[in-house]
Design a protein around this motif. Structure first.
Motif, short mmCIF file in Angstrom:
data_model
loop_
_atom_site.label_atom_id
_atom_site.label_comp_id
_atom_site.label_asym_id
_atom_site.label_seq_id
_atom_site.Cartn_x
_atom_site.Cartn_y
_atom_site.Cartn_z
N SER A 51 53.76 31.23 -57.94
CA SER A 51 54.29 30.46 -56.85
C SER A 51 53.47 29.38 -56.16
O SER A 51 53.78 28.50 -55.46
CB SER A 51 54.91 31.45 -55.89
N ASN A 52 52.27 29.84 -56.08
CA ASN A 52 51.23 28.81 -55.64
C ASN A 52 50.51 27.94 -56.15
O ASN A 52 49.48 27.03 -56.09
CB ASN A 52 50.18 29.65 -54.91
N GLU A 53 51.24 27.84 -57.57
CA GLU A 53 50.69 26.73 -58.54
C GLU A 53 51.66 25.55 -58.69
O GLU A 53 53.01 25.91 -58.38
CB GLU A 53 50.24 27.50 -60.08
N ARG A 54 51.24 24.37 -59.07
CA ARG A 54 52.24 23.25 -59.08
C ARG A 54 52.24 22.71 -60.48
O ARG A 54 53.31 22.24 -60.93
CB ARG A 54 51.76 22.09 -58.15
N GLU A 55 51.38 22.96 -61.42
CA GLU A 55 51.43 22.50 -62.63
C GLU A 55 50.58 23.43 -63.55
O GLU A 55 49.53 23.77 -63.38
CB GLU A 55 50.84 20.85 -62.63
N LYS A 56 50.79 23.58 -64.88
CA LYS A 56 50.19 24.27 -65.76
C LYS A 56 50.13 23.66 -67.27
O LYS A 56 51.50 23.39 -67.52
CB LYS A 56 50.47 25.79 -65.67
N HIS A 57 49.09 23.81 -68.10
CA HIS A 57 49.29 23.55 -69.31
C HIS A 57 49.01 24.66 -70.29
O HIS A 57 48.06 25.33 -70.09
CB HIS A 57 48.28 22.07 -69.61
N SER A 58 49.57 24.45 -71.67
CA SER A 58 49.18 25.39 -72.64
C SER A 58 49.46 24.64 -73.98
O SER A 58 50.64 24.34 -74.41
CB SER A 58 49.91 26.75 -72.60
N GLY A 59 48.45 24.31 -74.42
CA GLY A 59 48.81 23.43 -75.83
C GLY A 59 49.75 22.30 -75.64
O GLY A 59 49.48 21.30 -74.72
N ARG A 60 50.79 22.16 -76.23
CA ARG A 60 51.70 20.93 -76.11
C ARG A 60 52.70 21.13 -75.02
O ARG A 60 53.62 20.41 -74.78
CB ARG A 60 52.52 20.79 -77.42
#
Lengths: 110, 115
Positions: A51-60
């Motif tokens: 909930s305290n994160e705005r964006e996250k990436h994992s591979g594609r």
């Protein structure tokens, strides 16, 4: 309940294009997760965003979370035929339950 | 693939029969869940457990019951199956009891058809 609602319900795109799915929910959450389900099988966890994160990436995969709008999006870049599946968002809240939305059925056209 | 197993994979049974759907995991996870899913539809939480001797009802009212005598085993029982119980049943376990990081590992599901 604080169930997630995915949008669109179904999506067909050409292989190589990007696919974007959205999820809205109703109450405060601890985290939001995305899962993939191939036809007639169990779900596979893709990515979790707190909930305290705005964006996250994992591979594609790229996930965004806007807690002020109670919404999240999942972006799959450079789609492949193997990405054809149903995608579900799930939210975890203070009641310790993980609740799923209705899902988006993604179909990648060759 | 996660080490969580559901049996049987498919079950066709007559009305009124007692059935037990098996779910086992070898990951030592404390928290386990049962979800019910109709084809192409959302998952509904019917039962969950925090650990041995813990069982809780989910959001969807269900005539099924569960037990948790061992950490690795979380069977679901229907005392008297009816056609309305026809659905896919998915078992899952969680790798943490801390809600902030909790994610689920699913079995392949049991497709139940009650005639």
């Amino acid at each position: 309940s604080q169930q997630g609602e995915e949008d669109p319900q179904a999506l067909s795109i050409q292989e190589g294009e990007n696919a974007t799915m959205n999820c809205s929910y109703k109450t405060s959450i601890n985290n939001l997760q995305w899962y993939r389900q191939n036809s007639g099988r169990g779900l596979v966890h893709l990515i979790l965003i707190r909930s305290n994160e705005r964006e996250k990436h994992s591979g594609r995969l790229r996930v965004t979370l806007d807690t002020s709008k109670k919404s999240s999006s999942l972006l799959i870049t450079a789609s492949r035929a193997a990405d054809t599946a149903s995608y579900f968002c799930a939210t975890s809240a203070r009641d310790d339950k993980i609740i799923f939305g209705k899902g988006t059925r993604l179909h990648i056209l060759p | 693939e996660a080490d969580i197993y559901q049996t049987p994979r498919y079950l066709v049974i007559g009305t009124g029969k007692k059935i037990t759907l098996e779910c086992s995991q070898t990951m030592g996870h404390d928290k386990m869940y049962w979800y019910q899913q109709d084809p192409g539809m959302e998952l509904h939480l019917i039962h969950y457990s925090y650990g041995v001797n813990s069982t809780e009802k989910g959001d969807l009212s269900s005539e099924s019951t569960v037990s948790r005598i061992r950490t690795e085993h979380f069977p679901l029982t229907l005392e008297s199956a009816r056609p309305s119980h026809t659905s896919q049943y998915l078992c899952a376990s969680s790798d943490t009891i801390f809600a902030t990081n909790e994610k689920l590992f699913f079995g392949s599901g049991t497709q139940l058809s009650v005639l």
